[in-house]
Design a protein around this motif. Structure first.
Motif, PDB file in Angstrom:
ATOM      1  N   TYR A  30       0.832  -1.200   0.000  1.00 29.99           N
ATOM      2  CA  TYR A  30       0.000   0.000   0.000  1.00 29.99           C
ATOM      3  C   TYR A  30       0.870   1.255   0.000  1.00 29.99           C
ATOM      4  CZ  TYR A  30      -3.315   3.563   1.377  1.00 29.99           C
ATOM      5  OH  TYR A  30      -4.058   4.707   1.412  1.00 29.99           O
ATOM      6  N   VAL A  31       1.914   1.245   0.808  1.00 32.65           N
ATOM      7  CA  VAL A  31       2.825   2.389   0.844  1.00 32.65           C
ATOM      8  C   VAL A  31       3.502   2.558  -0.509  1.00 32.65           C
ATOM      9  CG1 VAL A  31       4.996   3.226   1.838  1.00 32.65           C
ATOM     10  CG2 VAL A  31       3.214   2.343   3.320  1.00 32.65           C
ATOM     11  N   GLY A  32       3.856   1.457  -1.140  1.00 30.03           N
ATOM     12  CA  GLY A  32       4.543   1.532  -2.430  1.00 30.03           C
ATOM     13  C   GLY A  32       3.663   2.037  -3.551  1.00 30.03           C
ATOM     14  N   PHE A  33       2.381   1.708  -3.534  1.00 34.63           N
ATOM     15  CA  PHE A  33       1.511   2.067  -4.646  1.00 34.63           C
ATOM     16  C   PHE A  33       0.626   3.289  -4.376  1.00 34.63           C
ATOM     17  CE2 PHE A  33       2.146  -2.428  -5.889  1.00 34.63           C
ATOM     18  CZ  PHE A  33       2.638  -2.202  -7.162  1.00 34.63           C
ATOM     19  N   PHE A  34       0.084   3.432  -3.183  1.00 31.91           N
ATOM     20  CA  PHE A  34      -0.968   4.415  -2.946  1.00 31.91           C
ATOM     21  C   PHE A  34      -0.624   5.520  -1.950  1.00 31.91           C
ATOM     22  CE2 PHE A  34      -3.159   0.362  -3.951  1.00 31.91           C
ATOM     23  CZ  PHE A  34      -3.615   0.735  -5.196  1.00 31.91           C
ATOM     24  N   PRO A  39       7.806  10.117  -5.669  1.00 33.01           N
ATOM     25  CA  PRO A  39       8.018   8.915  -6.495  1.00 33.01           C
ATOM     26  C   PRO A  39       9.302   8.151  -6.173  1.00 33.01           C
ATOM     27  CG  PRO A  39       7.292  10.736  -7.860  1.00 33.01           C
ATOM     28  CD  PRO A  39       7.527  11.290  -6.480  1.00 33.01           C
ATOM     29  N   TRP A  40      10.404   8.854  -5.897  1.00 31.60           N
ATOM     30  CA  TRP A  40      11.647   8.145  -5.635  1.00 31.60           C
ATOM     31  C   TRP A  40      11.540   7.284  -4.372  1.00 31.60           C
ATOM     32  CZ3 TRP A  40      14.163   8.863  -1.092  1.00 31.60           C
ATOM     33  CH2 TRP A  40      13.859  10.015  -0.361  1.00 31.60           C
ATOM     34  N   ALA A  41      10.790   7.724  -3.383  1.00 38.02           N
ATOM     35  CA  ALA A  41      10.626   6.943  -2.155  1.00 38.02           C
ATOM     36  C   ALA A  41       9.711   5.744  -2.400  1.00 38.02           C
ATOM     37  CB  ALA A  41      10.073   7.823  -1.043  1.00 38.02           C
ATOM     38  N   ARG A  42       8.634   5.952  -3.161  1.00 38.73           N
ATOM     39  CA  ARG A  42       7.731   4.836  -3.474  1.00 38.73           C
ATOM     40  C   ARG A  42       8.448   3.784  -4.297  1.00 38.73           C
ATOM     41  NH1 ARG A  42       3.122   8.171  -5.807  1.00 38.73           N
ATOM     42  NH2 ARG A  42       3.807   6.936  -7.559  1.00 38.73           N
ATOM     43  N   PHE A  49      10.824  -4.387  -1.881  1.00 37.90           N
ATOM     44  CA  PHE A  49       9.882  -5.505  -1.823  1.00 37.90           C
ATOM     45  C   PHE A  49      10.188  -6.517  -2.925  1.00 37.90           C
ATOM     46  CE2 PHE A  49       5.907  -7.588  -2.984  1.00 37.90           C
ATOM     47  CZ  PHE A  49       5.580  -8.160  -1.774  1.00 37.90           C
ATOM     48  N   GLY A  50      10.424  -6.022  -4.140  1.00 37.54           N
ATOM     49  CA  GLY A  50      10.745  -6.915  -5.251  1.00 37.54           C
ATOM     50  C   GLY A  50      12.023  -7.693  -5.017  1.00 37.54           C
TER      51      GLY A  50
END
Length: 83
Positions: A30-34, A39-42, A49-50
Protein backbone atom coordinates in the motif's frame (compact mmCIF):
# COMPACT_ATOMS: atom_id res chain seq x y z
CA UNK A 1 21.24 -4.86 34.36
CA UNK A 2 22.31 -8.09 35.85
CA UNK A 3 23.09 -11.21 33.88
CA UNK A 4 19.96 -13.11 34.99
CA UNK A 5 17.67 -10.48 33.53
CA UNK A 6 19.47 -10.60 30.16
CA UNK A 7 19.01 -14.36 29.95
CA UNK A 8 15.31 -14.13 30.80
CA UNK A 9 14.68 -11.65 27.99
CA UNK A 10 15.57 -14.30 25.39
CA UNK A 11 12.75 -16.53 26.65
CA UNK A 12 10.17 -13.75 26.23
CA UNK A 13 10.63 -13.40 22.46
CA UNK A 14 7.48 -14.22 20.52
CA UNK A 15 7.30 -14.90 16.81
CA UNK A 16 4.82 -13.08 14.61
CA UNK A 17 1.93 -15.05 13.23
CA UNK A 18 1.33 -15.64 9.53
CA UNK A 19 -1.61 -13.23 9.70
CA UNK A 20 0.68 -10.47 11.00
CA UNK A 21 3.13 -11.20 8.20
CA UNK A 22 0.37 -10.96 5.59
CA UNK A 23 -0.85 -7.68 7.06
CA UNK A 24 2.67 -6.27 6.91
CA UNK A 25 3.06 -7.29 3.26
CA UNK A 26 -0.23 -5.61 2.33
CA UNK A 27 0.73 -2.47 4.25
CA UNK A 28 4.15 -2.42 2.56
CA UNK A 29 2.56 -2.68 -0.89
CA UNK A 30 0.00 0.00 0.00
CA UNK A 31 2.82 2.39 0.84
CA UNK A 32 4.54 1.53 -2.43
CA UNK A 33 1.51 2.07 -4.65
CA UNK A 34 -0.97 4.41 -2.95
CA UNK A 35 0.93 6.61 -0.49
CA UNK A 36 1.61 10.31 -0.88
CA UNK A 37 5.37 9.80 -0.77
CA UNK A 38 7.50 11.26 -3.55
CA UNK A 39 8.02 8.91 -6.49
CA UNK A 40 11.65 8.15 -5.64
CA UNK A 41 10.63 6.94 -2.15
CA UNK A 42 7.73 4.84 -3.47
CA UNK A 43 9.97 3.25 -6.12
CA UNK A 44 12.56 2.48 -3.45
CA UNK A 45 9.93 0.75 -1.31
CA UNK A 46 8.69 -1.26 -4.30
CA UNK A 47 12.26 -2.16 -5.31
CA UNK A 48 13.04 -3.40 -1.79
CA UNK A 49 9.88 -5.50 -1.82
CA UNK A 50 10.75 -6.91 -5.25
CA UNK A 51 14.29 -7.72 -4.21
CA UNK A 52 13.01 -9.48 -1.10
CA UNK A 53 10.67 -11.63 -3.20
CA UNK A 54 13.44 -12.48 -5.69
CA UNK A 55 15.87 -13.31 -2.88
CA UNK A 56 13.31 -15.58 -1.22
CA UNK A 57 12.59 -17.36 -4.50
CA UNK A 58 16.29 -17.86 -5.29
CA UNK A 59 16.93 -19.14 -1.75
CA UNK A 60 14.03 -21.57 -2.11
CA UNK A 61 15.40 -22.82 -5.45
CA UNK A 62 18.89 -23.28 -4.02
CA UNK A 63 17.56 -25.20 -1.03
CA UNK A 64 15.35 -27.32 -3.28
CA UNK A 65 18.24 -28.19 -5.60
CA UNK A 66 20.53 -28.95 -2.64
CA UNK A 67 17.94 -31.37 -1.21
CA UNK A 68 17.56 -33.22 -4.53
CA UNK A 69 19.26 -36.62 -4.55
CA UNK A 70 22.28 -36.76 -6.82
CA UNK A 71 23.66 -39.65 -8.77
CA UNK A 72 25.97 -42.04 -7.01
CA UNK A 73 29.65 -41.49 -7.72
CA UNK A 74 30.37 -45.16 -8.45
CA UNK A 75 27.53 -45.68 -10.95
CA UNK A 76 27.83 -44.55 -14.55
CA UNK A 77 24.97 -44.46 -17.02
CA UNK A 78 26.93 -46.09 -19.86
CA UNK A 79 27.97 -49.16 -17.86
CA UNK A 80 25.95 -52.31 -17.25
CA UNK A 81 24.40 -52.64 -13.77
CA UNK A 82 26.34 -54.89 -11.39
CA UNK A 83 24.73 -57.38 -9.03
Amino acid sequence: MNMDMDMDMDADVALASKLDFGFDVVRFLYVGFFSSLPPWARYTVLALFGLTVVYGFVSWLRKRSADAPGTADGVHADEAPVR
